[in-house]
Design a protein around this motif. Sequence first.
Motif, PDB file in Angstrom:
ATOM      1  N   HIS A  92      12.956 -22.394  32.357  1.00 54.72           N
ATOM      2  CA  HIS A  92      14.280 -22.368  31.722  1.00 54.72           C
ATOM      3  C   HIS A  92      14.992 -21.047  31.988  1.00 54.72           C
ATOM      4  CE1 HIS A  92      13.959 -26.229  29.923  1.00 54.72           C
ATOM      5  NE2 HIS A  92      13.012 -25.912  29.018  1.00 54.72           N
ATOM      6  N   LEU A  93      14.258 -19.958  31.855  1.00 51.06           N
ATOM      7  CA  LEU A  93      14.853 -18.643  32.124  1.00 51.06           C
ATOM      8  C   LEU A  93      15.333 -18.557  33.561  1.00 51.06           C
ATOM      9  CD1 LEU A  93      12.419 -16.224  30.233  1.00 51.06           C
ATOM     10  CD2 LEU A  93      14.814 -16.645  29.681  1.00 51.06           C
ATOM     11  N   HIS A  94      14.520 -19.075  34.486  1.00 52.54           N
ATOM     12  CA  HIS A  94      14.897 -19.036  35.896  1.00 52.54           C
ATOM     13  C   HIS A  94      16.172 -19.844  36.121  1.00 52.54           C
ATOM     14  CE1 HIS A  94      14.853 -20.226  40.156  1.00 52.54           C
ATOM     15  NE2 HIS A  94      14.248 -19.049  40.356  1.00 52.54           N
ATOM     16  N   THR A  95      16.266 -20.982  35.468  1.00 53.02           N
ATOM     17  CA  THR A  95      17.455 -21.828  35.624  1.00 53.02           C
ATOM     18  C   THR A  95      18.712 -21.108  35.130  1.00 53.02           C
ATOM     19  OG1 THR A  95      16.112 -23.816  35.322  1.00 53.02           O
ATOM     20  CG2 THR A  95      18.496 -24.035  35.002  1.00 53.02           C
ATOM     21  N   LEU A  96      18.589 -20.475  33.969  1.00 58.58           N
ATOM     22  CA  LEU A  96      19.745 -19.757  33.408  1.00 58.58           C
ATOM     23  C   LEU A  96      20.150 -18.594  34.296  1.00 58.58           C
ATOM     24  CD1 LEU A  96      18.779 -19.696  29.615  1.00 58.58           C
ATOM     25  CD2 LEU A  96      20.436 -21.184  30.732  1.00 58.58           C
ATOM     26  N   CYS A  97      19.165 -17.836  34.743  1.00 60.73           N
ATOM     27  CA  CYS A  97      19.475 -16.672  35.582  1.00 60.73           C
ATOM     28  C   CYS A  97      20.034 -17.109  36.931  1.00 60.73           C
ATOM     29  CB  CYS A  97      18.217 -15.828  35.783  1.00 60.73           C
ATOM     30  SG  CYS A  97      17.622 -15.050  34.260  1.00 60.73           S
ATOM     31  N   GLN A  98      19.525 -18.215  37.446  1.00 62.01           N
ATOM     32  CA  GLN A  98      20.016 -18.716  38.729  1.00 62.01           C
ATOM     33  C   GLN A  98      21.485 -19.124  38.619  1.00 62.01           C
ATOM     34  OE1 GLN A  98      18.069 -18.439  41.348  1.00 62.01           O
ATOM     35  NE2 GLN A  98      19.735 -19.118  42.705  1.00 62.01           N
ATOM     36  N   THR A  99      21.873 -19.618  37.450  1.00 58.73           N
ATOM     37  CA  THR A  99      23.282 -19.952  37.221  1.00 58.73           C
ATOM     38  C   THR A  99      24.161 -18.714  37.389  1.00 58.73           C
ATOM     39  OG1 THR A  99      22.650 -21.689  35.662  1.00 58.73           O
ATOM     40  CG2 THR A  99      24.919 -20.892  35.552  1.00 58.73           C
ATOM     41  N   ILE A 100      23.692 -17.597  36.810  1.00 59.47           N
ATOM     42  CA  ILE A 100      24.451 -16.349  36.921  1.00 59.47           C
ATOM     43  C   ILE A 100      24.500 -15.888  38.377  1.00 59.47           C
ATOM     44  CG2 ILE A 100      24.528 -13.930  36.212  1.00 59.47           C
ATOM     45  CD1 ILE A 100      23.191 -14.732  33.599  1.00 59.47           C
ATOM     46  N   ILE A 101      23.370 -16.007  39.104  1.00 63.14           N
ATOM     47  CA  ILE A 101      23.324 -15.558  40.498  1.00 63.14           C
ATOM     48  C   ILE A 101      24.261 -16.376  41.373  1.00 63.14           C
ATOM     49  CG2 ILE A 101      21.824 -15.469  42.537  1.00 63.14           C
ATOM     50  CD1 ILE A 101      19.567 -14.557  40.737  1.00 63.14           C
TER      51      ILE A 101
END
Length: 774
Positions: A669-678
Amino acid sequence: MASFVAEVLASSGKLEKEDLSGKVSKMSRKVEDTKEEVCEMINKRYSDFLPTLQGSEDLMVQVETVSKEMDALKTCIETEVRPNIHMAVAEYTKLKQQLEKNTVIITMLGHLKEFHSAMEEFNKALQEKKYVDAANQLERARDNVDSLKSWKISQLPLLSAINSELTVQRENLIYHLGDEWKRLVIWTLPSSKEPAGQKSFLKVELNLSNACNGDGELKPSALLCCILQALAIQGELQHKIKLFSQVLLKNMLKPLVMYASLSVRVTEQQDEGTILALQCLEESHEERSAPSQVYSKLLLVLKTLHSHLLDVSIGDKKLSAILGELIWEELSRCIIHECLVHSIPTNSSQLEKYNTVIKETEDFEKSLKEMEYLHGDSTDLLKYARDVNCHFASKKCKDVIVAARKLMTSKMHNTVKITPESKLRLPKLPAPSSEVKVKQDIVKEEAMMENSKQLSAWSLRLPACRISESVQQLMELALNTLCEAVGSSTQCALQLFFTVRNIFQLFYDVVPTYHKENLLKFPHLAAIQHNNCMYLAHHLLTLGHHFRSHLPNPLSDGVATFVDMVPGFRKLGAQCFLTQLNVQRAELLERLSTAHNFCNLDDEDNYIAASKAVRQVIHQLKQLGTVWQDVLPVGIYCKAMGNLLNTAITEVIAKIMMLEDISSEDGEHLHTLCQTIIEEGPLVFIPLAEEHKNRKYQEEVPLYVKKWSTFKELVIVLRANLQEIVDRWADSKGPLAVEFSSSEVKSLIRALFQNTERRAVALTKIKQSAPYSS
């Protein structure tokens, strides 16, 4: 056994039947008894409020008797014991100390007696409306209380009681005096809920009562004198007259100056007194009153007040003088700003006619001095009227300042596009004088010798941006005003030049204050204000240089410059935009604070909250990009967006690094959220979406976002296995070591992986490596 002193006196034949020591002891007991009785009586009178008038009078007689006995005993000791003092020093000292103590007590009792007497007289005078006597008796009582307080040994329990009684009775007197004043001076004022204006002042009336009071004993003039003198004795007169002056100024004098159609009506009524009321002159349609009309209206009010209210002497000073000191400064200032300023001629042909206004001002002040409202020879009002030539010259520049202020207070969002090719439309100026031309030729020769150091074609050019249309008009106004200064007299040129400087100073002072709320509320306006300040600073660098050679001395010698104002404008623009950036930064952090610290994302509610926070951050950045595109210069735009994005990802990094346990599902989940920002973060770095060449700014995100590489490395770690993390650490030489310290990497490993032998080996490899701090 008789004392040594008694034996000596007995041998000399001067001792009476009862020795002195016995007398003193006996007297001390009497004094103590009397003291207790007096204290008890005073307590009952002023603390317990018991009717003990007869007992108090008996006690006063007793106090006087004891006092006389004390005086006789003191005389006896002074005449009989002192000659033999060398034979009874020790005993005499003791007797004298006892006597002094008794004397102190008697003195205190005397003060209590005086206090009681003064309060009785006060009550009697107050009932008979002899206010001056009542005020004097109250001061007499106060003096006795102060004397009692001055005795350090006097810790009487009743002292606080009589002090409270004194305070209560003083307030009682002030209340009665105020009540009498209200019956003599009656104001009728508009409601505070009504909007202030000419119509509301038509309800203002002042009734000066001259009728006798109910029993007909006192005439108003005598009663008024008593009231004023009593207020003066109690130190309340200045406060009372100050309140009256404030109401008089606000509701009668200043409206008569400010509104040309207002006048005052004076009505004499035998039964009800004299009434001053404001009325409207229907035939008057002028916006401003002439000075003669203002002076006439004010004198009618002040003369009426003087004859019916203020022609009273308090000590060596008349009441009109006290009122004059309170109102003159503000009244004269109002006359100047609301009347005389507008009477200044607009052309030189009318200057001679203004002598009439000067004469009218002199006569006005002369009348006020006769009634003692004014003292002294010269006042600001008359000085202003006499300085008409100075004011006439200043008025030439006033229109320019008014026009400039109108531009500064106009709406900022109407903008025009500025490009590097944009130039000011400078007027064609006459050729400079021969002396100035020689100086210019020398400068040109020096410039030709420096050809090897030519500036770039882009030097001293503004980057493409948008500024307020009003600021462009303001610069044109400044140029036109400077053109008028060319060919004018030295004095006029100086005034016009410094008026232009005042225009820019006014912008510096007024715009940030007038538009303060909007500059904080709307990011679009903050960006425009930043550009406005940079635009003005840019042109102020060369504005003085362009006109200097065409202006008279001392302007042509270097005084005509605006360069000193440049740093201030640059700082003003930068501060305005930085303040808006701080507002946006705080909003970003507030949105991220709703993400529940990114913990337990396997819980659906927590994940929804975290996802919503991230989407709101991206949305806010996109909105800012929309309002700042095509407004800010490209470089400033990218730095601003990079700063805000860096704030957001720094906060996300900090929240993730604080997590102590990250499950595999949480990690996803954290990776998904951070990937959105990237993925979506770099999109805000396209200043102009239609220009594909600006897509390069997306590739330069790390230049504007300091923590971008750190954030990307963190995203990799969230999905990496232990071996991949160790490989990216690479003995403190890998990309992971560049962005994180060894302790931070170990914390991440402990949070992401369970405690196994493989994790221990990986931690050992991180531990054995030298830490690297980015």
